[in-house]
Structure formats: C-alpha cells, structure tokens
Design an enzyme around this catalytic site. Sequence first.
Site, PDB file in Angstrom:
ATOM      1  N   GLY A  71     -25.959  22.399  -2.752  1.00  0.00           N
ATOM      2  CA  GLY A  71     -26.075  21.815  -4.184  1.00  0.00           C
ATOM      3  C   GLY A  71     -26.273  20.427  -3.955  1.00  0.00           C
ATOM      4  N   GLU A  92     -31.336  24.743  -4.261  1.00  0.00           N
ATOM      5  CA  GLU A  92     -30.786  24.756  -5.618  1.00  0.00           C
ATOM      6  C   GLU A  92     -31.620  23.803  -6.449  1.00  0.00           C
ATOM      7  OE1 GLU A  92     -26.525  24.673  -5.621  1.00  0.00           O
ATOM      8  OE2 GLU A  92     -26.406  25.879  -3.859  1.00  0.00           O
ATOM      9  N   TYR A 143     -11.961  28.379  -5.981  1.00  0.00           N
ATOM     10  CA  TYR A 143     -11.541  27.117  -6.506  1.00  0.00           C
ATOM     11  C   TYR A 143     -11.708  27.347  -7.989  1.00  0.00           C
ATOM     12  CZ  TYR A 143     -16.570  26.528  -7.622  1.00  0.00           C
ATOM     13  OH  TYR A 143     -17.811  26.841  -8.056  1.00  0.00           O
ATOM     14  N   TRP A 181     -17.255  30.911  -1.877  1.00  0.00           N
ATOM     15  CA  TRP A 181     -17.370  29.468  -1.614  1.00  0.00           C
ATOM     16  C   TRP A 181     -15.904  29.033  -2.134  1.00  0.00           C
ATOM     17  CZ3 TRP A 181     -20.645  26.148   0.556  1.00  0.00           C
ATOM     18  CH2 TRP A 181     -20.301  24.850   0.297  1.00  0.00           C
TER      19      TRP A 181
END
Length: 367
Positions: free
Chosen positions: A99, A140, A259, A348
């Site tokens: 990212g 990305e 997360y 992730w």
Amino acid sequence: MASKTLAYAISALILLLQLSSSAGQTVVKGAYWFPGSGFPVSSIDSTLFTHLFCAFADLDASTYQVTISSSNSAQFSTFTQTVQQKNPAVKTLLSIGGGGANASTFASMASQASTRKSFIDSSIQLARNNNFSGLDLDWEYPSTTTEMTNLGLLLNEWRAAVANESNTTGKETLLLAAAFFYSSDYYSSIYPIQAISNSLDWVNVMAYDFYGPGWSSSTTGPPAALYNPTSQVSGDNGIEAWIQAGVPANKLALGLPFYGYAWRLLDASNNGIFAPANGSALSSDGSQTYSQIQDLITQSGYTTVYNSTIVTDYCYKETIWIGYDDNQSVSTKVTYAKEKGLLGYFAWHVGADKNSTLSSTASTTWG
Ligand SMILES: *[C@@H]1O[C@H](CO)[C@@H](O)[C@H](O)[C@H]1NC(C)=O
Ligand SMILES: *[C@@H]1O[C@H](CO)[C@@H](O)[C@H](O)[C@H]1NC(C)=O
Ligand SMILES: *[C@@H]1O[C@H](CO)[C@@H](O)[C@H](O)[C@H]1NC(C)=O
Ligand SMILES: *[C@@H]1O[C@H](CO)[C@@H](O)[C@H](O)[C@H]1NC(C)=O
Ligand SMILES: *[C@@H]1O[C@H](CO)[C@@H](O)[C@H](O)[C@H]1NC(C)=O
Ligand SMILES: *[C@@H]1O[C@H](CO)[C@@H](O)[C@H](O)[C@H]1NC(C)=O
Ligand SMILES: *[C@@H]1O[C@H](CO)[C@@H](O)[C@H](O)[C@H]1NC(C)=O
Ligand SMILES: *[C@@H]1O[C@H](CO)[C@@H](O)[C@H](O)[C@H]1NC(C)=O
C-alpha cells in the site's frame, strides 16, 4: 499380462502424482509479516500457517528491478530459515510493493516488454538468492483498462519465466501469488481474469478496509464486513464477483484483518454499527492491532459485541468505538471460505496478533 497391468497401474499412479503436484496448493493458511510491525520473525508461530509472506520488496523507479532495501536485507535473507525452524514445511513468498509503494511505478513497469522483463528476471533472482519459495505481487492498484491489460501481460510473462527457470535449474517452480482488491471490479476497471486464472497459483483477496474513520468518518462501520445489508461493499460480494468473473474459487484466499479501527462516537449511548461519529480515536488513522484491542478489552473494561448478520466484532467504552475481527468473526469467515471451496485465507498481519489468538482460531476452524 500381469506385468503389463502393473506397468499401467504404475504409470497411472505417476500421472496422478504429477497431476496433484501441478494442481498446486491444497490449502493456504497464510499471513503477512513486515519489519515495521516490530514483531520478531522468530516469534511467528509458523506451525499455524502453510504460507508466510515477507513484505515488502521494492520496485526501483529507474531500473524497474525488484530490490530489497539495505535495512531489510538481513531479516529478509534469513526469513525462510527462521520460520522453517518451527515448521519445515511452511512456504515463504517475497511480497513486492504494498500500500505504501508508488502505483505509477508499477504501471510504468508493466507498460513495456523490456521493463516487465527487468521486473520478472530480478524478482526471480531475488527470490532464489534469499531462499523464498515464491513471489507475491502487491500493486495497489492497477486502475485503468490499459493497466489491467498490462497486468495480464505481466502475469503471463512471469509464469512463463518461472516455468522456464524451473526447467533449466531443476528447482521447484516458484509460487506466484498476488494481493488484489476485494472485488474483481476496481471502480469499473476489470482485473485480467484469464491471465490471473492461467498464471497465478492464487489470489489474496483483500476483503478489508471497507470502513475506517479516515474515509467514513461520520459513522462507525464494520471494517471488514462479510455481509452488508446496506451496501455492496462486503467480503461475500467481493468473493462472488471474483467467482462470477471466472477465477476458480480454489484460487482465492480470503483476507482477514488482524486489526481494527477506532472511531469517536458523537453520543456514548448511541454505540451500534453505523452510529454517528466524528473521525478517529486512539491513533491518527484510528487503526489498532488486535493485540492492542485485546489489551483494551481485558484491561480497560470495553463492552464487546458480535454481530452475526454482518459478521463483525466491535467493542466500545464511553465515546470510543472499535470495529474489528475477533474469534467469532474469524471462525465464521474461515468456515465461509471452506464452504465456498476457496483455497484458504490469509491475514494482514501476523505481528498484530502477538499471542496467536486469531491465527490459532483460524487454523483450528479450517482443520
Ligand atoms: C510516483 O511515480 C511517478 C512516476 O514514476 C512520479 O511521477 C511520481 O512523482 C511518484 N509519486 C510519488 C508520490 O512519489
Ligand atoms: C538458504 O537455505 C540453505 C539451507 O537452509 C542455507 O544453507 C543457505 O545459506 C540459505 N541461503 C541464504 C541466502 O540464506
Ligand atoms: C520445459 O521443458 C520441457 C521439456 O524439455 C519443454 O517441453 C517445455 O516447453 C519447457 N517449458 C518451458 C517453460 O521452458
Ligand atoms: C530460461 O532460463 C535460463 C536459465 O535460468 C535463462 O538463461 C534463459 O534466459 C531463460 N529463457 C527465457 C526465455 O526466459
Ligand atoms: C447487526 O447490525 C445491523 C446493522 O447495524 C443491525 O441492523 C442488526 O440489528 C444487528 N444485529 C444484531 C443481532 O444486533
Ligand atoms: C468533530 O470534531 C471537530 C474537532 O476535531 C470539531 O471541530 C467538530 O465540531 C466535531 N463535529 C461534530 C459534529 O461534533
Ligand atoms: C498475551 O500474552 C501475554 C504474555 O504471555 C500476556 O501477558 C497477555 O495477558 C496476553 N494477552 C491476552 C489478551 O491474552
Ligand atoms: C479465542 O480463541 C482462542 C482459541 O483459538 C481461545 O484461547 C481464546 O480464549 C478465545 N478468545 C476469546 C476472546 O474468545
């Protein structure tokens, strides 16, 4: 007669073995690791995974070669040996991009045969020199029709190159994976489905970051909803789109976020999903690792809720509201992935689940 039958049986068996190995992975229980997480590679419980992704290698904007930064080189070059100590069978992939990388550099690289070749040849060399079992593209995102077409060329050429390299060296063919948008349709640009199906071992479907205080600041939301009664944005819609577009279900791995995101509620007593909010809480973008959320729940007395319609967990205390995936969301999603005939799942990121709570739940649920 009997020996002829035996010979047939043996050749059939050999063919079967060849077919089963060329058919690729049987399951992917994956997770990404990156140095900035502060989680030592040696702390990864690799027994809970079949594949681990080391993130990220970089794409040089002038040579279009893949490189590993000098600050990462020591940890990356020992990554495979370190994680294979606890689980000799675990496969490792070097992830490229991410990212934080410049998507335009990927677009330029993919636009010409010569620069695609720089990328491909250097990536293979880097993987071999650092003992990785494969490569993972994290561009990305390709965002125009032309970029999608060029991505397809890149993937097909990458596949031909790893096949040739395996042929000429006798080494096991490098695995090729890529992390893509949650849906096969990236804001009306369609991913190159045929090239993906033909040339990748599998796709990591990034089915998260649907809602976050940075881009949906005025209401709370389920960051990685599996289902969404109010919009098209959900993991299930994305997986369905990929399958409808023609990528076989058994080439898809469902992304699990280890997360969540914290919002500031406008009214402490209005604390459900899609409640009025005003931006982030706890950190500038609101992100919190699962381990941080676990600590808040156990040490600060947050109230926890699981919503089985949407498949999300959330917790709140006073005007802080956190959407995330806990055991129940993770086990429901892994069950979903298995029932849909997907190849597996990936997380992730592994360092966000320090005590391996979610990694264990996911692995045990898949079986
Ligand atoms: C990204 O790369 C493009 C082309 O390589 C360049 O023009 C642009 O300045 C870069 N953007 C950033 C934020 O580095
Ligand atoms: C790759 O792994 C082998 C065996 O584990 C080891 O001997 C070799 O030093 C490793 N190579 C690198 C570059 O780390
Ligand atoms: C690999 O080797 C086989 C047998 O020599 C050959 O038929 C095939 O075309 C080769 N594949 C590649 C990608 O070089
Ligand atoms: C095939 O692999 C060999 C050895 O890795 C390499 O020298 C050759 O250039 C490759 N050919 C193609 C077409 O990539
Ligand atoms: C789950 O969330 C949706 C959306 O906010 C809500 O309509 C529904 O009532 C919730 N379900 C439960 C059991 O709380
Ligand atoms: C949201 O927070 C900002 C300050 O961070 C404040 O200026 C604004 O009035 C708040 N909005 C609402 C609706 O409370
Ligand atoms: C995680 O493990 C640490 C060390 O073993 C322990 O102190 C902590 O309570 C655990 N956290 C949770 C939420 O289980
Ligand atoms: C989550 O599941 C793990 C086992 O996978 C268990 O040890 C843990 O207590 C569970 N935590 C919660 C909050 O349910």
